[in-house]
Design an enzyme around this catalytic site. Structure first.
Site, PDB file in Angstrom:
ATOM      1  N   GLU A 297       0.821  -1.212   0.000  1.00  0.00           N
ATOM      2  CA  GLU A 297       0.000   0.000   0.000  1.00  0.00           C
ATOM      3  C   GLU A 297       0.859   1.269   0.000  1.00  0.00           C
ATOM      4  O   GLU A 297       0.597   2.226   0.711  1.00  0.00           O
ATOM      5  CB  GLU A 297      -0.947  -0.005   1.202  1.00  0.00           C
ATOM      6  CG  GLU A 297      -1.917  -1.172   1.203  1.00  0.00           C
ATOM      7  CD  GLU A 297      -2.863  -1.157   2.379  1.00  0.00           C
ATOM      8  OE1 GLU A 297      -4.031  -1.558   2.191  1.00  0.00           O
ATOM      9  OE2 GLU A 297      -2.459  -0.747   3.477  1.00  0.00           O
ATOM     10  N   ASP A 376      -8.815  -8.814   4.093  1.00  0.00           N
ATOM     11  CA  ASP A 376      -8.634  -7.651   4.968  1.00  0.00           C
ATOM     12  C   ASP A 376      -9.762  -7.517   5.987  1.00  0.00           C
ATOM     13  O   ASP A 376     -10.638  -6.670   5.835  1.00  0.00           O
ATOM     14  CB  ASP A 376      -8.555  -6.375   4.107  1.00  0.00           C
ATOM     15  CG  ASP A 376      -8.043  -5.166   4.882  1.00  0.00           C
ATOM     16  OD1 ASP A 376      -7.588  -5.326   6.018  1.00  0.00           O
ATOM     17  OD2 ASP A 376      -8.094  -4.055   4.329  1.00  0.00           O
ATOM     18  N   GLU A 404     -13.176  -1.968  11.599  1.00  0.00           N
ATOM     19  CA  GLU A 404     -12.993  -1.206  10.359  1.00  0.00           C
ATOM     20  C   GLU A 404     -14.045  -1.537   9.311  1.00  0.00           C
ATOM     21  O   GLU A 404     -14.657  -0.640   8.728  1.00  0.00           O
ATOM     22  CB  GLU A 404     -11.598  -1.473   9.796  1.00  0.00           C
ATOM     23  CG  GLU A 404     -11.329  -0.789   8.479  1.00  0.00           C
ATOM     24  CD  GLU A 404      -9.955  -1.113   7.913  1.00  0.00           C
ATOM     25  OE1 GLU A 404      -9.695  -0.730   6.767  1.00  0.00           O
ATOM     26  OE2 GLU A 404      -9.138  -1.759   8.619  1.00  0.00           O
TER      27      GLU A 404
END
Length: 836
Positions: A297, A376, A404
């Site tokens: 990332e 994820d 998240e």
């Protein structure tokens, strides 16, 4: 003689303040009828340490404070054996108690608890082990579940860490509870009282390490001033046995040190990291070590110089090795510019592709930190196959306590049952039992180090995580990291008794809604392993299934007009299933043997594909989303039964959140169902999708100063359209006649609550004010908010028990503020008991 009578900085249990700051360590008074009849306390506490930074010394203080709070008895506290000759609660290390000889039955951090009337012995193999034993003893008393005991408790894994994603400016990536308690204005604040309080909570559940900064690290953390600040954080946490570690920016030798390179094999780079590490350990001799995110990332890493990830990890491992430190090296390495047109491309494969060939090349103080699933932190994933592919390498599992992708603490989702499915996943390496929990603890492959890393992201909010009920996840994480064989419901019940008391109704309600929360959330967000159908390109919060596909991030669903799901088989797909050991790979290769709850993770099927239940995939999607939202409607109703059973502040805060979740679950339900109906063209067999007999669309009302507007994605507005005021600094009205039979109804108003303004609303029935509210959820909830009309900002308010006569007039007025133009979607007039 040293005698301590004070309660020091511990919270007074009798205090009326119940804002969440004490978490499960409230030490609330135990009612007389809940006190165990065989509980007979000794006359004093003997904590065999005079060192005020020792966890043994802390254990003595904790015992004194806890017993005072729970039982209203003040026991004198001594620190040297000749100061008191009567009966005692003795807390010490085994070495101190046995004249330097450790107890063979205890592992590092393990403890022994011997309880008899008038005599208690708490011994730890280490100083923090003694503190863990003290917390266990107090927990038993606080729950009224005390009994005489001879107990030996050893942790299942040596590494039991939490990771904070705090940034140096004080913000927190994926933080939903306010600003950082560790950083402010690019430095470490002087007041670290909250840090000490946090360490206390962590120690009480057996957490022994914390990484205090974001894995997307700032190199400026390593300046001399900030190293000293990190030392002060370590000083604040040391009395609780919580060692600190830090995340590193791989490019620091260049960006901070001024070198021309950050090549991990370059001598100047090696020297720079060695010097910096020595400087850190001079200030923090017990620093736990480093956490590194590299080549993922956009983060720098060894691949920049054609070095291996093992070269990068070993660079740091050599630097910390003389100091006894370890390096946690994240396996979250993937290309985020994947070509969606390539049907063989699959982000889920990357961890194994990057790390399998490096097995055996990592130094023995490196631990590869692996996210629990291959993508994820989704609502359901299979366990990462990497756990079975690097048997010669220490591994740790990365779990995410901060929600998240799972409601960001604005939705109740108790995560321990999800984690249980992963920890009990049998990888069948070499055709032998290979549970993930045994792999990460080092048992399965005889590795020395391993364990758990939990992403927590507590903040300055008094509830720590932004929600009282979300703290059950932190509690359960610590308890499972200590012993992954524990039952998630039993852990939840322990937490509930400690947090809200032992009233049977309270225990029953909290248990019921919490245990139902993960299945409900999965139902109204994403099913069959398709992932959480959220907006992956923006806030990861509200619904947006279209965002999953046709981008470079690789969280694809491959949804089209005919079917859905990733073909990850070896025979026709990406080949991901073949990364598992043969027995598991064979199961996932076939549609017939793949469990339905992971069907779309491994297979692309038609919407009409018939499941083992006999339903088609698309009909199950519709049914599950309606069922999940319907379950969420029961949460606030159940909680309301606890009025006067729980203090007002916490009761109201939880009720507000559960009501919000009930409304937002319907936003999810409608958005996902409408999206797949539009995509597939296959109607819901029960006729629910797109049909709402109790709704009146805002655009169908008589409008004054309001105009039609689109939303994105369109499915996040009922009938695909909303209305907003014509401009800022204006007010407007939306009016309608109610042509429903006379009776008592619940009136729901769906609107959008954005950041960048706080519009003001009023609802009137025949000119009489029913409700007044503001678009100020950003002040009341912690999830990531949106500047747009979308699935993140869509929400609702409900007015209960409104008596309506047929022909009554309902009017909504709105006043714009900032960029929030008092947007409205629809109203629903619901007969009591009807879920819209």
């Amino acid at each position: 003689m040293r005698v301590s009578w004070g309660l020091l900085a511990f919270p007074a249990a009798a205090s009326a303040i119940e804002n969440g700051i004490n978490g499960w360590l409230r030490y609330a008074p135990l009612p007389n009828n809940e006190r165990p009849p065989n509980l007979r306390l000794p006359g004093a506490i003997m904590a065999l340490s005079t060192n005020k930074t020792s966890p043994v010394y802390t254990a003595g203080q904790e015992l004194q404070a806890g017993i005072k709070g729970i039982l209203n008895q003040t026991l004198p506290l001594y620190h040297e054996p000749d100061e008191w000759l009567g009966s005692t609660i003795l807390v010490a290390t085994t070495g101190e108690f046995h004249g330097g000889k450790p107890a063979a039955t205890l592992a590092d951090d393990g403890y022994l608890l011997h309880v008899r009337p008038g005599n208690v012995v708490i011994l730890g193999q280490t100083e923090r082990g003694a503190l863990y034993g003290a917390f266990d003893y107090l927990s038993r008393i606080a729950q009224g579940r005390f009994s005489d005991a001879d107990l030996i408790a050893n942790p299942d894994a040596p590494i039991r860490w939490v990771n904070q994603w705090d940034n140096m400016d004080g913000s927190i990536e994926r933080g939903y509870a306010g600003a950082s308690i560790f950083f402010r204005n690019n430095t470490i604040p002087k007041d670290l009282n909250r840090v000490s309080q946090y360490a206390r909570l962590l120690a009480s559940i057996g957490i022994n390490g914390i990484v205090v900064n974001n894995v997307n690290a700032n190199a400026n953390l390593l300046t001399d001033a900030n190293i000293d600040g990190l030392g002060r954080i370590a000083d604040a946490m040391r009395p609780y046995g919580v060692q600190i570690g830090i995340s590193l920016n791989f490019a620091s030798p260049q960006t901070l040190g001024g070198l021309s390179t950050f090549d991990p094999l370059d001598r100047s780079v090696i020297s720079w990291w060695t010097d910096k590490t020595n400087r850190l350990y001079r200030r923090i001799p017990d620093m736990a070590g480093y956490l590194v995110k590299a080549n993922s990332e956009g983060q720098a890493g060894p691949l920049t110089y054609n070095r291996t990830l093992a070269d990068g990890a070993n660079l740091f491992a050599k630097a910390v090795q003389p100091h006894g430190g370890i390096v946690m090296f994240r396996a979250f390495v993937y290309d985020n510019h994947i070509n969606p047109a390539d049907l063989k491309a699959d982000r889920a494969k990357h961890a194994v592709e990057f790390f399998k060939g490096l097995d055996g090349q990592f130094l023995d103080n490196v631990v590869v930190q692996i996210k629990y699933g291959p993508i994820d932190f989704q609502v359901r994933e299979p366990a990462s196959p990497l756990f079975a592919n690097i048997p010669q390498t220490n591994t740790a599992i990365e779990l995410q306590i901060t929600q998240e992708y799972l409601g960001q603490q604005s939705h109740l989702v108790y995560l321990a049952p999800l984690w249980e499915t992963i920890l009990n996943f049998d990888l069948r390496a070499d055709d032998q039992p290979s549970l993930v929990r045994d792999v990460v603890a080092g048992h399965r492959f005889s590795n020395k180090r391993g364990g758990y890393a939990g992403v927590v992201n507590v903040g300055t909010n008094t509830t720590w995580l932004g929600s009282h009920l979300a703290m059950s996840n932190l509690y359960a994480y610590g308890r499972l990291a200590w012993n992954p064989n524990q039952d998630p419901q039993a852990l939840l019940e322990d937490w509930t008794r400690l947090t809200f008391g032992s009233d049977p109704l309270v225990l029953g309600v909290v248990t019921e809604i919490s245990m139902a929360s993960w299945p409900a959330y999965e139902n109204y967000t994403g099913n069959f392993g398709i992932q959480t159908l959220t907006d992956i390109l923006y806030t990861h919060y509200g619904p947006n299934p279209a965002s999953q596909d046709n981008n470079g991030w690789g969280q694809w669903t491959r949804a089209d007009h005919n079917g859905i799901g990733m073909d990850r088989t070896v025979s026709t797909g990406t080949g991901f299933s073949g990364q598992y050991p043969a027995e598991v790979a064979e199961k996932f290769e076939s549609i017939e043997t793949t469990p339905d709850d992971l069907l779309l993770w491994f297979h692309h099927v038609n919407y009409t594909h018939v499941l083992k239940s006999g339903k088609s995939v698309i009909q199950h999607f519709y049914d599950a989303h309606y069922a999940g939202a319907e379950t969420a409607q029961t949460f606030p109703i159940a909680w309301e039964s606890l009025r006067n059973k729980i203090d007002t502040e916490r009761f109201n805060d939880v009720l507000f959140r559960l009501r919000y979740q009930a409304g937002h679950s319907i936003v999810w339900r409608d958005s996902i169902c409408q999206f797949y109906y539009n995509l597939s063209g296959i109607p819901d067999s029960t006729g629910r999708v797109g049909k709402h007999e109790y709704r009146i669309e805002a655009e169908a009302m008589a409008l004054k100063n309001y105009k039609l507007t689109g939303v994105n994605p369109v499915e996040t507005a009922s009938n695909l359209t909303a209305v907003v005021l014509v401009s800022n600094h204006t007010s407007g009205e939306a009016t309608t006649k109610l042509n429903f039979d006379s009776g008592k109804y619940d009136v729901t108003i769906n609107y959008f609550d954005l950041i960048g303004g706080k519009a003001h609303y009023k609802a009137f029935l025949n000119g009489k004010l029913l409700l007044e509210w503001a678009g100020d959820l950003e002040d009341k909830l912690g999830h990531t908010f949106s500047t747009k009309l979308d699935g993140h900002s869509a929400t609702r308010v409900t007015i209960r028990d409104v008596q309506i006569q047929k022909g009554d007039v309902l009017k909504i007025t709105g006043v714009a503020d900032g960029n929030e133009l008092a947007p409205l979607d629809y109203i629903a007039v619901l007969p009591q008991g009807v879920v819209d």
